[in-house]
Scaffold this motif. Structure first.
Motif, PDB file in Angstrom:
ATOM      1  N   LYS A 121       0.831  -1.204   0.000  1.00 49.85           N
ATOM      2  CA  LYS A 121       0.000   0.000   0.000  1.00 49.85           C
ATOM      3  C   LYS A 121       0.865   1.253   0.000  1.00 49.85           C
ATOM      4  O   LYS A 121       0.694   2.135  -0.839  1.00 49.85           O
ATOM      5  CB  LYS A 121      -0.937   0.011   1.211  1.00 49.85           C
ATOM      6  CG  LYS A 121      -1.872   1.212   1.239  1.00 49.85           C
ATOM      7  CD  LYS A 121      -2.720   1.256   2.490  1.00 49.85           C
ATOM      8  CE  LYS A 121      -1.943   1.826   3.647  1.00 49.85           C
ATOM      9  NZ  LYS A 121      -2.789   2.114   4.833  1.00 49.85           N
ATOM     10  N   VAL A 143     -10.839   2.118   0.176  1.00 50.99           N
ATOM     11  CA  VAL A 143     -10.818   1.358  -1.079  1.00 50.99           C
ATOM     12  C   VAL A 143     -11.433  -0.020  -0.865  1.00 50.99           C
ATOM     13  O   VAL A 143     -12.236  -0.487  -1.687  1.00 50.99           O
ATOM     14  CB  VAL A 143      -9.377   1.239  -1.617  1.00 50.99           C
ATOM     15  CG1 VAL A 143      -9.339   0.347  -2.852  1.00 50.99           C
ATOM     16  CG2 VAL A 143      -8.808   2.618  -1.932  1.00 50.99           C
ATOM     17  N   GLU A 162      -6.692  -6.047  -4.258  1.00 51.20           N
ATOM     18  CA  GLU A 162      -5.847  -5.373  -5.248  1.00 51.20           C
ATOM     19  C   GLU A 162      -5.791  -6.184  -6.546  1.00 51.20           C
ATOM     20  O   GLU A 162      -5.910  -5.622  -7.647  1.00 51.20           O
ATOM     21  CB  GLU A 162      -4.435  -5.173  -4.697  1.00 51.20           C
ATOM     22  CG  GLU A 162      -3.520  -4.417  -5.655  1.00 51.20           C
ATOM     23  CD  GLU A 162      -2.101  -4.295  -5.142  1.00 51.20           C
ATOM     24  OE1 GLU A 162      -1.361  -3.466  -5.688  1.00 51.20           O
ATOM     25  OE2 GLU A 162      -1.726  -5.043  -4.207  1.00 51.20           O
ATOM     26  N   ASN A 178      -7.039   4.943  -6.410  1.00 52.63           N
ATOM     27  CA  ASN A 178      -6.930   5.045  -4.954  1.00 52.63           C
ATOM     28  C   ASN A 178      -7.488   6.373  -4.462  1.00 52.63           C
ATOM     29  O   ASN A 178      -8.294   6.421  -3.526  1.00 52.63           O
ATOM     30  CB  ASN A 178      -5.475   4.882  -4.519  1.00 52.63           C
ATOM     31  CG  ASN A 178      -5.266   5.220  -3.052  1.00 52.63           C
ATOM     32  OD1 ASN A 178      -4.863   6.336  -2.720  1.00 52.63           O
ATOM     33  ND2 ASN A 178      -5.551   4.283  -2.169  1.00 52.63           N
TER      34      ASN A 178
END
Length: 211
Positions: A121, A143, A162, A178
């Protein structure tokens, strides 16, 4: 509507709402962004933006942080929470950058995640915003929540989320994805009481009203 079509429509609408998305964190170089992002874990951006000016006045360069007493770093970052781990990781990251990367923040995911406290991240945020490189999509709590509510993933693990998101969006837009989801999650689709009545994604949201 298929996932890829929904993802494209989300991008289209949120790009109009946020035409020039940038991190809410204050930074002026890759190291400052890395430190700020590390401090933002379980902490508000507003609090981090109060702490980082003090941090960088005390230790303006990566070398300074590498040579700093970790107990002194702890005192400066204490208000961001989990301060012992954060201080240890920042010093470790600075030390490795000085020893392994010539005093420059590395520019690849593989190298960044070798730094203390830096997972995908943080690395994705630094790469996209400081270097214009998109190797991943940073998945934080906003997210994660919006990806689920918008039917883009059924997973709860950030790495799996992801992997679900990356094929749905153009790679050169991964950094912006993002920002879009974080900003929209804060303003319109929070964890509690999402504002479905004023949401511009409500008509394509498969989980409208889900908390």
């Amino acid at each position: 509507m298929k996932k890829k079509e929904r993802a494209a429509e989300i991008m289209n609408r949120l790009s109009k709402r946020y035409p020039a998305p940038e991190p809410a964190l204050t930074w002026s170089n890759p190291w400052e962004l890395l430190v700020a992002t590390a401090l933002s874990a379980q902490c508000t951006d507003e609090r981090v933006n109060l702490v980082t000016p003090v941090f960088f006045e005390r230790w303006p360069e990566i070398r300074d942080a590498a040579e700093a007493d970790v107990a002194e770093i702890e005192e400066v970052v204490r208000s961001t929470g989990f301060f012992r781990n954060k201080a240890k990781n920042i010093k470790a990251a600075a030390t490795r950058i000085m020893g392994e990367y010539g005093g420059e923040v590395p520019r690849t995911m593989a190298e960044l995640i070798t730094l203390g406290g830096v997972a995908r991240k943080t690395a994705s945020i630094v790469l996209a915003n400081a270097f214009g490189v998109n190797e991943g999509i940073a998945v934080d709590t906003h997210v994660k929540r919006l990806a689920f509510r918008m039917g883009l993933t059924a997973n709860t693990d950030p790495l799996r989320i992801e992997k679900d998101l990356m094929p749905l969006f153009p790679q050169d837009k991964w950094g912006e994805v993002n920002h879009y989801l974080v900003f929209f999650g804060r303003e319109v689709c929070p964890a509690r009481k999402p504002k479905c009545g004023e949401c511009e994604l409500a008509d394509i949201c498969p989980k409208k009203g889900v908390q």
